[in-house]
Design a protein around this motif. Structure first.
Motif, short mmCIF file in Angstrom:
data_model
loop_
_atom_site.label_atom_id
_atom_site.label_comp_id
_atom_site.label_asym_id
_atom_site.label_seq_id
_atom_site.Cartn_x
_atom_site.Cartn_y
_atom_site.Cartn_z
N ALA A 9 0.84 -1.20 0.00
CA ALA A 9 0.00 0.00 0.00
C ALA A 9 0.88 1.24 0.00
CB ALA A 9 -0.92 0.02 1.21
N ALA A 10 0.62 2.14 -0.97
CA ALA A 10 1.30 3.43 -1.06
C ALA A 10 0.25 4.50 -1.31
CB ALA A 10 2.34 3.43 -2.18
N ASP A 11 0.02 5.35 -0.32
CA ASP A 11 -1.07 6.31 -0.37
C ASP A 11 -2.37 5.53 -0.63
OD1 ASP A 11 -1.79 9.15 -0.15
OD2 ASP A 11 -2.38 8.97 -2.24
N THR A 12 -3.11 5.84 -1.69
CA THR A 12 -4.36 5.13 -1.96
C THR A 12 -4.18 3.90 -2.84
OG1 THR A 12 -4.79 6.57 -3.86
CG2 THR A 12 -5.70 7.25 -1.73
N ALA A 13 -2.97 3.65 -3.33
CA ALA A 13 -2.72 2.53 -4.23
C ALA A 13 -2.47 1.25 -3.43
CB ALA A 13 -1.52 2.83 -5.12
N THR A 14 -3.06 0.15 -3.88
CA THR A 14 -2.85 -1.14 -3.23
C THR A 14 -2.62 -2.21 -4.29
OG1 THR A 14 -5.22 -1.65 -3.19
CG2 THR A 14 -4.30 -0.55 -1.25
N VAL A 15 -1.75 -3.15 -3.97
CA VAL A 15 -1.46 -4.28 -4.85
C VAL A 15 -1.19 -5.49 -3.97
CG1 VAL A 15 0.15 -5.24 -6.54
CG2 VAL A 15 -0.49 -2.84 -6.69
N THR A 16 -1.61 -6.66 -4.44
CA THR A 16 -1.32 -7.91 -3.76
C THR A 16 -0.52 -8.81 -4.69
OG1 THR A 16 -3.35 -7.76 -2.47
CG2 THR A 16 -2.31 -9.91 -2.61
N ALA A 50 -7.98 -9.26 -4.36
CA ALA A 50 -7.86 -7.85 -4.72
C ALA A 50 -9.23 -7.17 -4.70
CB ALA A 50 -7.23 -7.71 -6.10
N GLY A 51 -10.05 -7.58 -3.76
CA GLY A 51 -11.40 -7.05 -3.70
C GLY A 51 -11.49 -5.60 -3.31
N ASP A 52 -10.36 -5.01 -2.86
CA ASP A 52 -10.39 -3.60 -2.47
C ASP A 52 -10.22 -2.68 -3.67
OD1 ASP A 52 -7.77 -4.10 -3.10
OD2 ASP A 52 -6.94 -3.47 -1.17
N GLY A 53 -10.21 -3.22 -4.88
CA GLY A 53 -10.08 -2.39 -6.07
C GLY A 53 -8.65 -2.16 -6.49
N GLY A 54 -7.70 -2.74 -5.78
CA GLY A 54 -6.30 -2.57 -6.15
C GLY A 54 -5.87 -3.54 -7.22
N GLY A 55 -4.56 -3.75 -7.35
CA GLY A 55 -4.03 -4.64 -8.36
C GLY A 55 -3.69 -6.00 -7.79
N LEU A 56 -3.57 -6.97 -8.67
CA LEU A 56 -3.25 -8.33 -8.27
C LEU A 56 -2.19 -8.89 -9.21
CD1 LEU A 56 -3.76 -11.01 -6.74
CD2 LEU A 56 -5.62 -11.45 -8.35
N VAL A 57 -1.13 -9.45 -8.63
CA VAL A 57 -0.09 -10.16 -9.38
C VAL A 57 -0.07 -11.60 -8.90
CG1 VAL A 57 2.36 -10.33 -9.93
CG2 VAL A 57 1.31 -8.08 -9.65
N LEU A 58 -0.33 -12.54 -9.80
CA LEU A 58 -0.24 -13.97 -9.52
C LEU A 58 1.04 -14.49 -10.15
CD1 LEU A 58 -3.94 -14.93 -10.28
CD2 LEU A 58 -2.88 -14.84 -8.02
N ALA A 59 1.93 -15.05 -9.36
CA ALA A 59 3.26 -15.41 -9.85
C ALA A 59 3.62 -16.82 -9.42
CB ALA A 59 4.31 -14.42 -9.32
N ASP A 60 4.00 -17.67 -10.38
CA ASP A 60 4.35 -19.06 -10.06
C ASP A 60 5.29 -19.64 -11.10
OD1 ASP A 60 3.08 -20.09 -7.57
OD2 ASP A 60 1.25 -19.36 -8.54
N LEU A 61 5.76 -20.84 -10.83
CA LEU A 61 6.61 -21.57 -11.77
C LEU A 61 5.73 -22.44 -12.67
CD1 LEU A 61 9.59 -22.77 -9.53
CD2 LEU A 61 9.20 -20.56 -10.62
N LEU A 136 1.99 -1.61 -11.05
CA LEU A 136 0.58 -1.45 -10.72
C LEU A 136 0.37 -0.30 -9.73
CD1 LEU A 136 -0.50 -5.19 -10.49
CD2 LEU A 136 -1.61 -3.45 -11.91
N VAL A 137 1.27 -0.16 -8.78
CA VAL A 137 1.20 0.99 -7.86
C VAL A 137 1.41 2.28 -8.65
CG1 VAL A 137 2.38 2.17 -5.97
CG2 VAL A 137 1.89 -0.27 -5.80
N ARG A 138 2.39 2.28 -9.54
CA ARG A 138 2.64 3.49 -10.35
C ARG A 138 1.40 3.88 -11.12
NH1 ARG A 138 5.45 4.86 -15.82
NH2 ARG A 138 5.29 2.67 -16.35
N ALA A 139 0.73 2.92 -11.74
CA ALA A 139 -0.46 3.22 -12.53
C ALA A 139 -1.55 3.85 -11.68
CB ALA A 139 -0.98 1.95 -13.19
N GLN A 140 -1.74 3.31 -10.47
CA GLN A 140 -2.78 3.85 -9.60
C GLN A 140 -2.43 5.25 -9.10
OE1 GLN A 140 -4.43 0.82 -6.69
NE2 GLN A 140 -2.92 -0.47 -7.72
N ARG A 331 -0.48 -1.74 -20.51
CA ARG A 331 -1.57 -0.77 -20.57
C ARG A 331 -2.29 -0.63 -19.23
NH1 ARG A 331 -4.05 -1.75 -26.70
NH2 ARG A 331 -2.15 -1.08 -27.79
N LEU A 332 -1.49 -0.41 -18.19
CA LEU A 332 -2.03 -0.27 -16.85
C LEU A 332 -2.49 1.14 -16.55
CD1 LEU A 332 0.72 -2.33 -14.97
CD2 LEU A 332 -1.49 -3.14 -15.83
#
Length: 379
Positions: A9-16, A50-61, A136-140, A331-332
């Motif tokens: 979380a940075a100011d109003t921006a959120t990402v998980t 990401a139900g709070d309206g922020g961004g979501l990154v799913l990362a795996d092998l 994603l934080v930058r975009a928000q 295109r974020l």
């Protein structure tokens, strides 16, 4: 398989950042840390995380998925670009962006603020996931009127001096020398800034690996403690060039090396948290701009305040068109994001600013910087 996650979380921006591998989520917790309030997310699920309206990154092998995306990109047709210093092939189909970095064996899929990244090995995936989370934080934040400046920032009593200039101008040197004298470090190369209605300018950090040259580490008495940690097996950031790691292992302190005939500076790359744990610096998460510094480095000169009219310009700003390392390939950033650059430049232009000549005399530089920065924040 259950997901583990980090919420940023940075100011109003959120990402998980969520992954089936704890080490990938932990990488983002470590990387963003207190700068962006990185914490463990509770009971994450892919659908609701990401139900709070922020961004979501799913990362795996998933090496097979990397191959699938690569094939899909070739079949759709692609544009080729450079993203995070890597050759990147990008395709778009039905509103979804697909990308692959063949040499890194990484593949991406982006649909709005939901991004998926897959790869062959945990570390490259973790690094890329943190990078995407930052994007994603930058975009928000850009959508909320923030602007990215090419500046370092040192803070005292909640007020910051921003140091601006081209590569090699002395931004990192200024921030490090002030931080060594008790100032807080908010950023070493980029910041977010926004002009507020009350006439102030708020400043937030842009977390990143900090590149600090061997010459500067030696001059500030930090070289030995860094080398001792490397010899003990602790790791600096993986973006660090192997030549730098070898120089630290060998005890070589020459700041310049040659590659293909070009002179380059040996710069260890520190994780953000290592600025505190290795170098003893205090990190700050927000401040109000008090003034601007414009340094120039000349080894043959003496440290001094210069009489010139250098001021902030739009060239000191990273816009969506001038950003080179992280173009908005996914295109974020919404087309309706406000461009407050002119207002910000005008607001910052009303603050005190000083042009400085720095040299290789660290003690003299430190004295000049401390006095100048103190004078600015006292106004």
């Amino acid at each position: 398989m259950p997901l583990t996650a980090t919420r940023i979380a940075a100011d109003t921006a959120t990402v998980t950042v969520a992954s089936q591998m704890e080490e990938i989520a932990e990488w983002s917790r470590r990387y963003f840390g207190d700068w962006w309030n990185a914490t463990t997310a509770k009971t994450p699920t892919e659908g609701g995380i990401a139900g709070d309206g922020g961004g979501l990154v799913l990362a795996d092998l998933d090496p097979g998925r990397v191959d699938d995306v690569h094939t899909l990109v070739r079949d759709y047709g692609f544009d080729e670009t450079v993203y995070a210093n890597a050759r990147t092939l990008v395709s778009r189909q039905d509103g979804v962006t697909y990308a692959v970095q063949p040499d890194e064996r990484l593949a991406y899929q982006a649909d709005g603020r939901r991004l998926v990244i897959v790869g062959e090995h945990p570390e490259p995936v973790a690094v890329a996931a943190a990078r995407l989370a930052r994007e994603l934080v930058r975009a928000q934040l850009l959508a909320d009127g923030w602007t990215v400046l090419h500046a370092s920032a040192a803070v005292k009593d909640g007020r910051t001096v921003l140091t601006l200039g081209d590569k090699g101008a002395g931004k990192t040197t200024t921030a490090l020398l002030l931080a060594r004298q008790g100032w807080g470090l908010l950023a070493n190369d980029r910041v977010f800034a926004r002009a507020e209605e009350d006439g102030t300018v708020r400043v937030l950090p842009w977390p990143s690996a900090a590149a600090i040259g061997l010459g500067l580490l030696e001059a500030t008495g930090l070289y030995h403690q860094v080398r001792e940690r490397v010899l003990a097996g602790e790791q600096l950031h993986p973006t660090q060039h192997p030549t730098v790691t070898q120089a630290l292992n060998d005890g070589r302190r020459e700041p310049i090396w040659r590659e293909n005939g070009d002179r380059k500076e040996l710069k260890p790359q520190f994780f953000p948290d290592q600025l505190g744990t290795w170098l003893g610096l205090t990190l700050v998460t927000e401040a109000t701009a008090a003034g601007l510094l414009f340094p120039t480095v000349n080894p043959e000169a003496s440290p001094a305040i210069l009489e010139d009219d250098r001021a902030l310009t739009e060239g000191d700003v990273f816009s969506t068109t001038t950003e080179d390392r992280y173009p908005d390939i996914f295109r974020l950033i919404p087309a309706t994001a406000p461009d407050n650059t002119a207002d910000l430049v005008e607001q910052l232009g009303q603050l005190p600013h000083r042009s400085l000549m720095l040299t290789h005399d660290t003690d003299a530089n430190s004295a000049l910087l401390a006095k100048t920065a103190d004078d600015i924040t006292a106004l």
